[in-house]
Design a protein around this motif. Structure first.
Motif, short mmCIF file in Angstrom:
data_model
loop_
_atom_site.label_atom_id
_atom_site.label_comp_id
_atom_site.label_asym_id
_atom_site.label_seq_id
_atom_site.Cartn_x
_atom_site.Cartn_y
_atom_site.Cartn_z
N THR A 1 0.82 -1.21 0.00
CA THR A 1 0.00 0.00 0.00
C THR A 1 0.86 1.26 0.00
O THR A 1 0.53 2.26 -0.65
CB THR A 1 -0.93 0.00 1.22
N LEU A 2 1.98 1.21 0.72
CA LEU A 2 2.89 2.35 0.75
C LEU A 2 3.44 2.68 -0.63
O LEU A 2 3.62 3.84 -0.98
CB LEU A 2 4.05 2.04 1.72
N GLY A 3 3.71 1.63 -1.41
CA GLY A 3 4.25 1.83 -2.76
C GLY A 3 5.61 1.21 -2.98
O GLY A 3 6.22 1.41 -4.04
N ALA A 4 6.12 0.42 -2.01
CA ALA A 4 7.40 -0.26 -2.20
C ALA A 4 7.26 -1.32 -3.30
O ALA A 4 6.23 -1.99 -3.40
CB ALA A 4 7.85 -0.92 -0.90
N LEU A 5 8.29 -1.46 -4.12
CA LEU A 5 8.29 -2.41 -5.23
C LEU A 5 9.18 -3.60 -4.90
O LEU A 5 10.33 -3.43 -4.51
CB LEU A 5 8.78 -1.74 -6.51
N ASP A 6 8.65 -4.79 -5.05
CA ASP A 6 9.44 -6.01 -4.88
C ASP A 6 8.87 -7.06 -5.80
O ASP A 6 7.84 -7.67 -5.49
CB ASP A 6 9.42 -6.48 -3.42
N TYR A 7 9.53 -7.28 -6.91
CA TYR A 7 8.98 -8.14 -7.95
C TYR A 7 8.90 -9.59 -7.52
O TYR A 7 7.87 -10.24 -7.66
CB TYR A 7 9.83 -7.99 -9.22
#
Length: 493
Positions: free
Chosen positions: A181-187
């Motif tokens: 929800t915060l917007g951190a990206l982890d593929y």
């Protein structure tokens, strides 16, 4: 007998009554085939890690690390069925995205409804994501290299996956998770898999203490790998399986999946070359096989959070930077005085963090958009002028490290105070080797192995004399050198 499947999928619960509804109509068959294939590829990585760890260890401990890989498959598979999948990927969460509910406890209702990744059903997504939990578990237990009791290891693994891995995976990958929800990206798992396992292994190694070394009274013990062949085979299994690890994390069979496979291969190749060249100039001008393999794994770790987000050219940079960073991070265990004999922290803890930061720099909206209609839009990273993204990545890294280190420490310290869960082997058991002391089987035929037995006669004329169990490097009756190339003195027990 005619079949009348006229029902309409509900999209909730089990997805509908399979006796009256074709649940498959909600999904693309190609997506399901690719994710199932990817799951099988990721499974291969677990014994691959066992082979890698076994090759890097001394031979009197080699079987225990192969054992650990199969044990991890078994323990984590049960944990994932029991409540792991529900705690991570239930369709609603508690604590503002902190942890899932027990909606799917015991795989209740895990069948044909769309999962958190709506392109595949819950039952397939549970199968695929269970493999990630297994990989995380076997990486973490590498911190116990050559000195842990095996029953406490099993108990610790079950508890650690539950209270360390599951919350972090929920934060990152559940649609309601607070990091998502915060917007951190982890593929594909830079945080939940690599940063988490690397720091978990570091704490495990710290609390167990250094291996007993009769020669190096101070500093971190160093031993040569007993089988470079096993190291290469383990690396091959890992590299091969990583195409499913990253390619399958697209959640579908779109161009994005194939794009991430190319990035994965290129990053591993560049990192392997980088590590090998650095070692050539740092250590004796030799093109080391172990260095090449270590670098490739570092590159695979670094590209994991980024593969489906970054341009292919960025994977070259990620591979080079991660390979160099992890190479120098190996020296941290000497500064920290923590005996992480398999360098899990340097490769996975540090490599995952580097890859996560670089994801924030190189993530591109047009790469993510190659998923077509199944895309979840992103704002991108610095190359899209989205300057906040690196801040989100750093927030994710710090939260994963803090949770992993604190909770892992508490769990291990409590367990070690329970007599039957004592973590470490006794000194004499460690000297004999985990294989002999805990398993009673050996990787190789040990014809000269001397296992003490009670002397039943006072006549010592015919009592066999002990022979060498293992010398300092792990080879019977031979002198050798440590990793720095300095000669070592043979220790005969």
């Amino acid at each position: 007998m005619s079949v009348n499947l006229t029902g309409i999928p509900t999209g909730t619960g089990t997805g509908g009554d399979s006796l009256t509804t074709d649940l498959n109509t909600q999904f693309q068959a190609a997506d399901m085939v690719w994710i199932a294939t990817s799951a099988a590829l990721v499974w291969i990585m677990v014994p691959g890690i066992g082979l890698l760890y076994s090759g890097l260890s001394r031979k009197k401990h080699a079987l225990s690390l192969l054992w650990a890989s199969i044990m991890t498959v078994s323990v984590v598979s049960f944990q994932w069925f029991w409540w792991g999948y529900s705690l991570v990927f239930s369709h609603n969460t508690r604590g503002n995205g902190f942890i899932g509910t027990l909606q799917f406890f015991g795989f209740k209702d895990v069948l044909g409804a769309p999962s958190s990744v709506s392109s595949v059903p819950d039952i397939l997504f549970a199968f695929f994501q269970g493999m990630f939990a297994m990989v995380t578990g076997i990486l973490m237990v590498g911190g116990a290299c050559e000195r842990a009791r095996l029953f406490p290891m099993m108990v610790f693994l079950f508890l650690w996956i539950t209270i360390v891995y599951c919350p972090i995976a929920c934060w990152t990958w559940n649609a309601e998770g607070w990091l998502a929800t915060l917007g951190a990206l982890d593929y594909a798992g830079g945080g939940p898999v690599h940063i988490c396992s690397g720091h978990g292994a570091l704490i495990y190694a710290l609390i167990l203490g250094k291996r007993n070394d009769p020669i190096a009274k101070s500093g971190t013990p160093k031993y040569k790998p007993h089988s470079v062949t096993s190291v290469v085979l383990g690396t091959v299994f890992l590299w091969f399986g990583w195409f499913g690890f990253n390619g399958g994390s697209a959640g579908n069979s779109t161009i994005r999946a194939w794009y991430s496979c190319v990035s994965t291969n290129l990053a591993a190749s560049c990192a392997g070359l980088t590590w090998m060249f650095i070692d050539y100039f740092r250590f004796g001008r030799k093109w080391t096989t172990v260095g090449l393999c270590s670098g490739a794994i570092a590159g695979l770790v670094g590209i994991t959070p980024a593969a489906g987000f970054v341009p292919i050219w960025a994977s070259v940079i990620i591979g080079i930077v991660t390979g160099a960073g992890c190479n120098f991070a190996v020296d941290l265990k000497n500064l920290l005085r923590i005996d992480d004999g398999l360098d899990v922290y340097a490769l996975h803890g540090v490599g995952g963090a580097i890859g996560s930061v670089l994801t924030g720099i190189f993530a591109a909206d047009y790469v993510n958009a190659t998923a077509g209609n199944e895309m979840a839009p992103i704002e991108g990273g610095w190359i899209n002028h989205h300057w906040k993204q690196v801040g989100y990545q750093l927030a994710a890294i710090c939260s994963v490290i803090a949770w992993t280190c604190v909770v892992t420490s508490i769990l291990l310290l409590v367990m070690d105070r329970i007599p039957f869960l004592r973590l470490r082997l006794r000194p004499e058991e460690e000297e004999m080797g985990t294989d002999g002391a805990q398993i009673g089987e050996f990787t190789y035929a040990e014809e000269e192995m001397y296992i003490p037995e009670p002397i039943r006669s006072h006549n010592t004329a015919n009592v066999p004399q002990p022979t060498a169990i293992d010398d300092h490097i792990g080879e019977n009756n031979t002198d050798s050198t440590d990793l720095t190339g300095h000669p070592t003195e043979k220790v005969v027990v």
